[in-house]
Design a protein around this motif. Structure first.
Motif, PDB file in Angstrom:
ATOM      1  N   THR A  38      44.379  -1.654  59.543  1.00 18.47           N
ATOM      2  CA  THR A  38      43.191  -1.646  60.410  1.00 18.47           C
ATOM      3  C   THR A  38      43.620  -1.830  61.861  1.00 18.47           C
ATOM      4  OG1 THR A  38      41.823  -2.593  58.650  1.00 18.47           O
ATOM      5  CG2 THR A  38      41.000  -2.797  60.895  1.00 18.47           C
ATOM      6  N   TYR A  39      42.946  -1.151  62.764  1.00 16.85           N
ATOM      7  CA  TYR A  39      43.254  -1.303  64.188  1.00 16.85           C
ATOM      8  C   TYR A  39      42.963  -2.734  64.632  1.00 16.85           C
ATOM      9  CZ  TYR A  39      43.061   3.818  64.112  1.00 16.85           C
ATOM     10  OH  TYR A  39      43.263   5.143  63.805  1.00 16.85           O
ATOM     11  N   HIS A  40      43.656  -3.144  65.677  1.00 19.46           N
ATOM     12  CA  HIS A  40      43.454  -4.489  66.209  1.00 19.46           C
ATOM     13  C   HIS A  40      42.153  -4.600  66.992  1.00 19.46           C
ATOM     14  CE1 HIS A  40      44.554  -8.033  68.852  1.00 19.46           C
ATOM     15  NE2 HIS A  40      44.796  -8.497  67.637  1.00 19.46           N
ATOM     16  N   ASN A  41      41.713  -3.490  67.577  1.00 21.36           N
ATOM     17  CA  ASN A  41      40.511  -3.518  68.426  1.00 21.36           C
ATOM     18  C   ASN A  41      39.324  -2.748  67.840  1.00 21.36           C
ATOM     19  OD1 ASN A  41      41.999  -1.181  68.805  1.00 21.36           O
ATOM     20  ND2 ASN A  41      41.436  -0.942  70.957  1.00 21.36           N
ATOM     21  N   TYR A  42      39.491  -2.110  66.717  1.00 19.43           N
ATOM     22  CA  TYR A  42      38.383  -1.420  66.048  1.00 19.43           C
ATOM     23  C   TYR A  42      38.416  -1.756  64.554  1.00 19.43           C
ATOM     24  CZ  TYR A  42      37.784   1.602  70.169  1.00 19.43           C
ATOM     25  OH  TYR A  42      37.558   2.081  71.433  1.00 19.43           O
ATOM     26  N   ALA A  53      45.777  -8.831  76.246  1.00 22.06           N
ATOM     27  CA  ALA A  53      45.736  -7.623  77.067  1.00 22.06           C
ATOM     28  C   ALA A  53      46.886  -7.608  78.073  1.00 22.06           C
ATOM     29  CB  ALA A  53      44.402  -7.523  77.791  1.00 22.06           C
ATOM     30  N   ASP A  54      47.134  -8.739  78.723  1.00 22.64           N
ATOM     31  CA  ASP A  54      48.243  -8.832  79.686  1.00 22.64           C
ATOM     32  C   ASP A  54      49.582  -8.636  78.985  1.00 22.64           C
ATOM     33  OD1 ASP A  54      46.424  -9.318  81.678  1.00 22.64           O
ATOM     34  OD2 ASP A  54      46.664 -11.506  81.632  1.00 22.64           O
ATOM     35  N   LYS A  55      49.703  -9.197  77.809  1.00 16.12           N
ATOM     36  CA  LYS A  55      50.944  -9.095  77.034  1.00 16.12           C
ATOM     37  C   LYS A  55      51.207  -7.651  76.622  1.00 16.12           C
ATOM     38  CE  LYS A  55      52.724 -10.338  72.460  1.00 16.12           C
ATOM     39  NZ  LYS A  55      52.430 -11.065  71.196  1.00 16.12           N
ATOM     40  N   PHE A  56      50.189  -6.991  76.078  1.00 16.51           N
ATOM     41  CA  PHE A  56      50.362  -5.626  75.596  1.00 16.51           C
ATOM     42  C   PHE A  56      50.640  -4.663  76.741  1.00 16.51           C
ATOM     43  CE2 PHE A  56      47.266  -6.925  72.016  1.00 16.51           C
ATOM     44  CZ  PHE A  56      48.301  -7.519  71.313  1.00 16.51           C
ATOM     45  N   LYS A  57      50.016  -4.920  77.890  1.00 14.40           N
ATOM     46  CA  LYS A  57      50.218  -4.045  79.033  1.00 14.40           C
ATOM     47  C   LYS A  57      51.654  -4.122  79.540  1.00 14.40           C
ATOM     48  CE  LYS A  57      48.628  -1.153  82.106  1.00 14.40           C
ATOM     49  NZ  LYS A  57      48.195   0.203  81.716  1.00 14.40           N
ATOM     50  N   LYS A  58      52.247  -5.319  79.472  1.00  8.72           N
ATOM     51  CA  LYS A  58      53.643  -5.483  79.890  1.00  8.72           C
ATOM     52  C   LYS A  58      54.585  -4.778  78.915  1.00  8.72           C
ATOM     53  CE  LYS A  58      53.109  -9.889  82.344  1.00  8.72           C
ATOM     54  NZ  LYS A  58      53.470 -11.335  82.376  1.00  8.72           N
ATOM     55  N   GLN A  59      54.206  -4.778  77.651  1.00  7.73           N
ATOM     56  CA  GLN A  59      55.039  -4.148  76.636  1.00  7.73           C
ATOM     57  C   GLN A  59      55.015  -2.627  76.724  1.00  7.73           C
ATOM     58  OE1 GLN A  59      53.346  -5.673  73.031  1.00  7.73           O
ATOM     59  NE2 GLN A  59      54.439  -7.625  73.128  1.00  7.73           N
ATOM     60  N   PRO A  98      42.612   2.995  70.368  1.00 14.79           N
ATOM     61  CA  PRO A  98      42.967   2.335  69.104  1.00 14.79           C
ATOM     62  C   PRO A  98      44.458   2.008  69.053  1.00 14.79           C
ATOM     63  CG  PRO A  98      41.601   4.268  68.722  1.00 14.79           C
ATOM     64  CD  PRO A  98      42.005   4.315  70.157  1.00 14.79           C
ATOM     65  N   TYR A  99      44.774   0.793  68.605  1.00 13.01           N
ATOM     66  CA  TYR A  99      46.180   0.414  68.473  1.00 13.01           C
ATOM     67  C   TYR A  99      46.346  -0.533  67.289  1.00 13.01           C
ATOM     68  CZ  TYR A  99      44.789  -3.938  70.853  1.00 13.01           C
ATOM     69  OH  TYR A  99      44.171  -5.129  71.194  1.00 13.01           O
ATOM     70  N   LEU A 100      47.578  -0.584  66.798  1.00 12.47           N
ATOM     71  CA  LEU A 100      47.932  -1.439  65.665  1.00 12.47           C
ATOM     72  C   LEU A 100      48.841  -2.552  66.162  1.00 12.47           C
ATOM     73  CD1 LEU A 100      48.791   1.481  63.217  1.00 12.47           C
ATOM     74  CD2 LEU A 100      46.678   0.133  63.206  1.00 12.47           C
ATOM     75  N   ASN A 143      53.612  -7.017  68.344  1.00 11.03           N
ATOM     76  CA  ASN A 143      53.520  -6.106  69.471  1.00 11.03           C
ATOM     77  C   ASN A 143      52.495  -5.003  69.203  1.00 11.03           C
ATOM     78  OD1 ASN A 143      55.636  -7.472  70.817  1.00 11.03           O
ATOM     79  ND2 ASN A 143      57.150  -6.321  69.631  1.00 11.03           N
ATOM     80  N   ALA A 144      51.866  -4.532  70.242  1.00 11.46           N
ATOM     81  CA  ALA A 144      50.883  -3.462  70.107  1.00 11.46           C
ATOM     82  C   ALA A 144      51.588  -2.130  69.896  1.00 11.46           C
ATOM     83  CB  ALA A 144      50.004  -3.398  71.351  1.00 11.46           C
ATOM     84  N   LYS A 145      51.078  -1.363  68.941  1.00 11.01           N
ATOM     85  CA  LYS A 145      51.611  -0.039  68.661  1.00 11.01           C
ATOM     86  C   LYS A 145      50.505   0.975  68.935  1.00 11.01           C
ATOM     87  CE  LYS A 145      53.552   2.833  64.980  1.00 11.01           C
ATOM     88  NZ  LYS A 145      53.884   2.895  63.525  1.00 11.01           N
ATOM     89  N   VAL A 146      50.632   1.684  70.046  1.00 15.23           N
ATOM     90  CA  VAL A 146      49.614   2.645  70.455  1.00 15.23           C
ATOM     91  C   VAL A 146      49.702   3.897  69.587  1.00 15.23           C
ATOM     92  CG1 VAL A 146      48.746   4.055  72.353  1.00 15.23           C
ATOM     93  CG2 VAL A 146      49.697   1.796  72.817  1.00 15.23           C
ATOM     94  N   VAL A 147      48.564   4.378  69.112  1.00 15.30           N
ATOM     95  CA  VAL A 147      48.531   5.625  68.356  1.00 15.30           C
ATOM     96  C   VAL A 147      47.947   6.718  69.238  1.00 15.30           C
ATOM     97  CG1 VAL A 147      48.311   4.472  66.135  1.00 15.30           C
ATOM     98  CG2 VAL A 147      46.241   5.107  67.379  1.00 15.30           C
ATOM     99  N   TYR A 148      48.240   7.967  68.883  1.00 12.34           N
ATOM    100  CA  TYR A 148      47.732   9.098  69.663  1.00 12.34           C
ATOM    101  C   TYR A 148      46.218   9.190  69.485  1.00 12.34           C
ATOM    102  CZ  TYR A 148      47.752  13.689  71.902  1.00 12.34           C
ATOM    103  OH  TYR A 148      47.528  14.731  72.764  1.00 12.34           O
TER     104      TYR A 148
END
Length: 309
Positions: A200-204, A265-271, A280-282, A288-293
């Motif tokens: 499941t996505y972290h934000n949806y 949000a600050d942490k993921f943006k730095k990563q 959507p991201y996992l 760590n955040a894993k951005v999907v297309y």
């Protein structure tokens, strides 16, 4: 077909590649002149026993009533709009940079159409609602999702299927509102849902699916799928909720969106500089955040139980 109307615009770099047209007094740069061609009938004019492109060329050279000059050839010009109003079906390759405006014009004048556009056009704010509302859909695609276009520019694509005097463009689709058989074909779903296979996505509150063929047949919640899913989309089988990445929709309308904390949000943006709160991201095993297309949120209308399969 009772009439074929073709146009080109002033300065077109590819105009005249298929048929060289003589404009009489306009001998300076005949390829750069905007013109229209109106054909109501093509016969075996050259007497070779067949009706083909050579007869069209003969017709253009010998019948002055078939070809005439336009002011600009721009689809927004009143002269071209008058031609559009005569058409029942429009088939063309509009400039990708003007795709939003062009499809908007076709919808305004309620025309049936089959036009070429880039895959990313799906996510445009002006285009996606048309797809969701089943006013526009994808036609039969190009082989490998790539098309070749006549162009004066060098083909720099790394793929091997090059063609002479043409450039290869990836991620290209036909967009249409003509009824086609595949739109009513059910996608054969063979995958069973399990939490381990579908995170499941972290934000949806929606599960992630990386391939259209991996959509589970027995998941009743919301599913995030790649935009390539639309090539298999059947409105009787699936419901389109909306698309990921729309911040206004996420914050004002989406009932299954949860924004991250400011700390996260600050942490993921730095990563990852490409990370955005609305996309959507996992979360991986290290937190760590894993951005999907780009994703489209859908729901399966025709659920099956595990026993049914």
């Amino acid at each position: 077909m009772k009439k074929l109307i073709c146009t080109c615009y002033n300065g077109s770099p590819v105009q005249g590649n298929e048929l060289m047209i003589d404009f009489g007094d306009f001998t300076d740069e005949p390829k750069k002149i905007a013109y229209k061609v109106e054909i109501t009938e093509v016969k075996d004019l050259n007497g070779d026993g067949a009706v083909d492109l050579s007869d069209v060329q003969y017709l253009l050279k010998n019948d002055k009533n078939v070809c005439s000059i336009l002011r600009t050839g721009d689809f927004r010009d009143p002269e071209c709009i008058a031609l559009l109003k005569q058409a029942d079906i429009v088939v063309t390759n509009p400039p990708f940079s003007l795709f939003r405006e062009y499809i908007g014009q076709l919808m305004k004048y309620e025309k049936k159409f089959l036009i070429v556009g880039h895959q990313n056009s799906i996510t445009y704010r002006e285009v996606f609602p048309l797809i969701k509302e089943n006013k526009v859909w994808l036609g039969y695609g190009f082989k490998g999702g790539a098309a070749h276009f006549y162009s004066p520019y060098e083909d720099t694509a790394t793929a091997g299927d090059h063609k002479k005097d043409m450039i290869r463009v990836s991620g290209v689709n036909w967009f249409t509102n003509l009824e086609i058989p595949k739109r009513n074909e059910d996608l054969d779903l063979v995958c069973h849902y399990s939490p381990n296979e579908y995170p499941t996505y972290h934000n949806y509150d929606a599960i992630n699916v990386n391939k259209t063929s991996d959509i589970p047949y027995d998941y009743e919640g919301i599913i995030g799928v790649p935009i390539t899913f639309l090539d298999k989309y059947n409105p009787e089988q699936f419901e389109i909720i909306w698309r990921g990445g729309d911040i206004e929709w996420a914050e004002k309308e989406c009932s299954f969106y949860t924004p991250p904390s400011k700390e996260d949000a600050d942490k993921f943006k730095k990563q990852d500089k490409t990370w955005r709160i609305q996309n959507p991201y996992l979360i991986d095993g290290q937190g760590n955040a894993k951005v999907v297309y780009q994703r489209i949120f859908i729901r399966n209308k025709n659920l099956k139980s595990y026993d049914d399969n």
